[in-house]
Design an enzyme around this catalytic site. Structure first.
Site, PDB file in Angstrom:
ATOM      1  N   ARG A  21     -13.697  -6.713   2.835  1.00  0.00           N
ATOM      2  CA  ARG A  21     -12.891  -5.838   3.863  1.00  0.00           C
ATOM      3  C   ARG A  21     -13.811  -6.845   4.931  1.00  0.00           C
ATOM      4  O   ARG A  21     -13.433  -6.807   5.974  1.00  0.00           O
ATOM      5  CB  ARG A  21     -12.650  -4.529   3.844  1.00  0.00           C
ATOM      6  N   GLU A  33      -7.381  -7.872  -4.466  1.00  0.00           N
ATOM      7  CA  GLU A  33      -6.826  -6.997  -3.940  1.00  0.00           C
ATOM      8  C   GLU A  33      -6.173  -7.161  -6.160  1.00  0.00           C
ATOM      9  O   GLU A  33      -5.448  -6.189  -6.699  1.00  0.00           O
ATOM     10  CB  GLU A  33      -5.622  -7.824  -3.771  1.00  0.00           C
ATOM     11  N   GLN A  38      -5.289  -1.690 -10.976  1.00  0.00           N
ATOM     12  CA  GLN A  38      -5.228  -1.135 -12.477  1.00  0.00           C
ATOM     13  C   GLN A  38      -6.850   0.005 -12.213  1.00  0.00           C
ATOM     14  O   GLN A  38      -6.693   0.515 -12.752  1.00  0.00           O
ATOM     15  CB  GLN A  38      -4.748  -1.541 -13.812  1.00  0.00           C
ATOM     16  N   LEU A  76     -12.653  -3.654 -16.633  1.00  0.00           N
ATOM     17  CA  LEU A  76     -11.762  -3.603 -15.713  1.00  0.00           C
ATOM     18  C   LEU A  76     -10.009  -3.660 -16.969  1.00  0.00           C
ATOM     19  O   LEU A  76      -9.050  -3.000 -16.273  1.00  0.00           O
ATOM     20  CB  LEU A  76     -11.309  -5.310 -14.730  1.00  0.00           C
ATOM     21  N   GLY A  77     -10.120  -4.582 -18.150  1.00  0.00           N
ATOM     22  CA  GLY A  77      -9.265  -4.026 -18.974  1.00  0.00           C
ATOM     23  C   GLY A  77      -7.506  -5.159 -18.511  1.00  0.00           C
ATOM     24  O   GLY A  77      -8.492  -6.329 -17.895  1.00  0.00           O
ATOM     25  N   TYR A  78      -6.692  -5.206 -18.693  1.00  0.00           N
ATOM     26  CA  TYR A  78      -5.704  -6.091 -18.501  1.00  0.00           C
ATOM     27  C   TYR A  78      -6.010  -7.266 -18.251  1.00  0.00           C
ATOM     28  O   TYR A  78      -6.019  -7.899 -16.910  1.00  0.00           O
ATOM     29  CB  TYR A  78      -4.391  -5.585 -17.154  1.00  0.00           C
ATOM     30  N   TYR A 116       3.560  -8.006  -3.404  1.00  0.00           N
ATOM     31  CA  TYR A 116       2.410  -6.856  -3.165  1.00  0.00           C
ATOM     32  C   TYR A 116       0.967  -8.056  -2.516  1.00  0.00           C
ATOM     33  O   TYR A 116       0.144  -8.214  -1.634  1.00  0.00           O
ATOM     34  CB  TYR A 116       1.822  -5.800  -4.110  1.00  0.00           C
ATOM     35  N   ASP A 134       3.151  -0.968  -1.409  1.00  0.00           N
ATOM     36  CA  ASP A 134       2.760  -0.475  -2.820  1.00  0.00           C
ATOM     37  C   ASP A 134       3.147   0.975  -2.816  1.00  0.00           C
ATOM     38  O   ASP A 134       3.652   1.796  -2.432  1.00  0.00           O
ATOM     39  CB  ASP A 134       1.552  -0.439  -2.858  1.00  0.00           C
ATOM     40  N   CYS A 188      -1.542  11.033   3.474  1.00  0.00           N
ATOM     41  CA  CYS A 188      -0.223  11.510   3.050  1.00  0.00           C
ATOM     42  C   CYS A 188       0.104  11.312   1.665  1.00  0.00           C
ATOM     43  O   CYS A 188       0.053  10.547   1.266  1.00  0.00           O
ATOM     44  CB  CYS A 188       0.955  10.857   3.417  1.00  0.00           C
ATOM     45  N   CYS A 198      -2.803  13.574  10.758  1.00  0.00           N
ATOM     46  CA  CYS A 198      -2.124  12.401  11.167  1.00  0.00           C
ATOM     47  C   CYS A 198      -1.215  11.617  11.864  1.00  0.00           C
ATOM     48  O   CYS A 198      -0.667  12.245  12.886  1.00  0.00           O
ATOM     49  CB  CYS A 198      -0.844  12.624   9.927  1.00  0.00           C
ATOM     50  N   CYS A 204       7.166  11.976  12.586  1.00  0.00           N
ATOM     51  CA  CYS A 204       7.527  12.014  10.809  1.00  0.00           C
ATOM     52  C   CYS A 204       8.169  12.902  10.296  1.00  0.00           C
ATOM     53  O   CYS A 204       8.534  14.008  10.646  1.00  0.00           O
ATOM     54  CB  CYS A 204       6.239  11.948  10.410  1.00  0.00           C
TER      55      CYS A 204
HETATM   56  S1  SF4 Z   1       3.108  13.367   9.514  1.00  0.00           S
HETATM   57 FE1  SF4 Z   1       4.438  12.229   7.504  1.00  0.00          FE
HETATM   58  S2  SF4 Z   1       3.482   9.945   7.197  1.00  0.00           S
HETATM   59 FE2  SF4 Z   1       1.777  11.077   8.256  1.00  0.00          FE
HETATM   60  S3  SF4 Z   1       1.258  12.744   6.411  1.00  0.00           S
HETATM   61 FE3  SF4 Z   1       2.397  14.366   6.589  1.00  0.00          FE
HETATM   62  S4  SF4 Z   1       4.119  13.616   5.568  1.00  0.00           S
HETATM   63 FE4  SF4 Z   1       2.919  11.822   5.468  1.00  0.00          FE
END
Ligand code: SF4
Length: 362
Positions: A21, A33, A38, A76-78, A116, A134, A188, A198, A204
């Site tokens: 990154r 990526e 996997q 790494l396989g695959y 993706y 993802d 999450c 969060c 949310c």
């Molecule tokens: S607030 Fe919502 S998005 Fe954040 S961890 Fe909880 S469920 Fe996940």
């Protein structure tokens, strides 16, 4: 502050220091990526570094032999991923002068690159406005927006992609995508998400409505299983035998007509009960009086219905005296009762009873 901004601030503070990154370069981001598809970050990192040292750019990869690329992919396989990476590098050199195209449809034409990976590379390397989807991002989005449809269903990817597109931070699409993936991987979580810390907690849906354990809803379409079964309608004068067994796969805990299966059963769980085995041994002359189609969850059953008159006029099964049959049931620990036609549905409340009665009364 809008949720995208909060997410970006959280990410800036909490992002992991990962070598792939560090620089916004399409080639290492693409390789990382693909490797991560996997493999866990910790296992992939030393292999990633060795790969990049040997193949620092698409030109070096394009010039190499497949065998050498595969040798750097060990662990790494695959291996089809490694073959595709080399083929894609050859295309990059031949068609794009060794650089990664910036148009999504062109990137999607490269071998082994799906939606993706294409979106991840374009957003992270070039800050182009493509939202990724993802497994982690799907979980965050479905909880945040209260998406209660089956996320494994046929429409889910399209619908969640449109939510992801709408939620993308246009100023920092690359950081936003990484933040969503990081949030799904660290806060999450599938079980016990850490909503208190969060950055998306205020808006949310799942957190506000206490539905984090219900969302995302995931249900795999199970393959249908076809079974050929037997139902024995055992009749003593005007009464019919219903039994309750402990070993049954179906109709557990209720009185029902004795049933079993023909031939090899695909899985031990369907094995006929001891009493069905006993009935199977009764003479082969018992007539089939009809067939019944029945569905239980993902099982499609076709039952042949055998009518076993053990007492009455004339008994079809002479060898099987009622007393002998009852002794057998008691010996096997099977509960049983004799029920008149008019009470069958009350005692065995299933659509199977209606179907059997229809055949008996025909
Ligand atoms: S607030 Fe919502 S998005 Fe954040 S961890 Fe909880 S469920 Fe996940």
């Amino acid at each position: 502050m809008n949720p995208q901004k909060k997410l970006h601030e959280w990410y800036t503070l909490h992002k992991r220091d990962l070598p792939f990154r560090k620089k916004k370069q399409a080639y290492p981001i693409w390789i990382s990526e693909v490797m991560l598809q996997q493999t866990r970050v910790a296992a992939m990192l030393p292999l990633f570094e060795a790969f990049l040292e040997r193949f620092p750019n698409p030109e070096s990869l394009a010039k190499s032999t497949e065998a050498e690329v595969l040798s750097y992919w060990k662990g790494l396989g695959y291996y089809s991923r490694a073959r595709n990476i080399r083929k894609a590098a050859i295309q990059l050199v031949n068609q794009y002068n060794g650089s990664f195209p910036k148009e999504l449809d062109l990137v999607l034409k490269l071998p082994g690159i799906g939606n993706y990976t294409a979106r991840a590379v374009l957003s992270i390397a070039y800050d182009l406005p493509y939202a990724v989807l993802d497994g982690n991002v799907k979980r965050v989005l479905s909880r945040y927006f209260g998406y209660t449809e089956n996320i494994l269903g046929p429409k889910a990817d399209k619908e969640l992609q449109s939510k992801a597109d709408g939620f993308l931070n246009p100023k920092f699409p690359g950081d936003h995508n990484q933040a969503m993936m990081e949030l799904g991987a660290t806060l999450c979580l599938p079980e016990s998400p850490k909503c208190l810390v969060c950055p998306l907690t205020d808006g949310c849906f799942a957190r506000i409505h206490g539905k984090t354990s219900e969302i995302p809803f995931r249900e795999k379409k199970q393959n249908q299983i076809f079974l050929l079964g037997k139902i024995w309608v055992v009749q003593k004068k005007n009464l019919f035998l219903l039994i309750k067994e402990k070993e049954n796969r179906f109709l557990k805990g209720m009185f029902h007509f004795p049933y079993g299966f023909f031939g090899d059963i695909p899985n031990d769980g369907y094995n006929p009960s001891s009493f069905a085995k006993f009935l199977n041994l009764i003479g082969k002359e018992i007539p089939i009086i009809g067939k019944i189609k029945h569905t239980i969850t993902h099982h499609k059953l076709e039952y042949s219905v055998f009518h076993v008159k053990i007492e009455g006029n004339p008994p079809i099964e002479k060898k099987l005296e009622p007393k002998q049959l009852e002794r057998e049931l008691e010996g096997l620990g099977v509960e049983y009762k004799w029920v008149g036609m008019e009470h069958l549905e009350a005692e065995f409340p299933s659509s199977l009873t209606k179907k059997v009665k229809k055949i008996l009364l025909y």
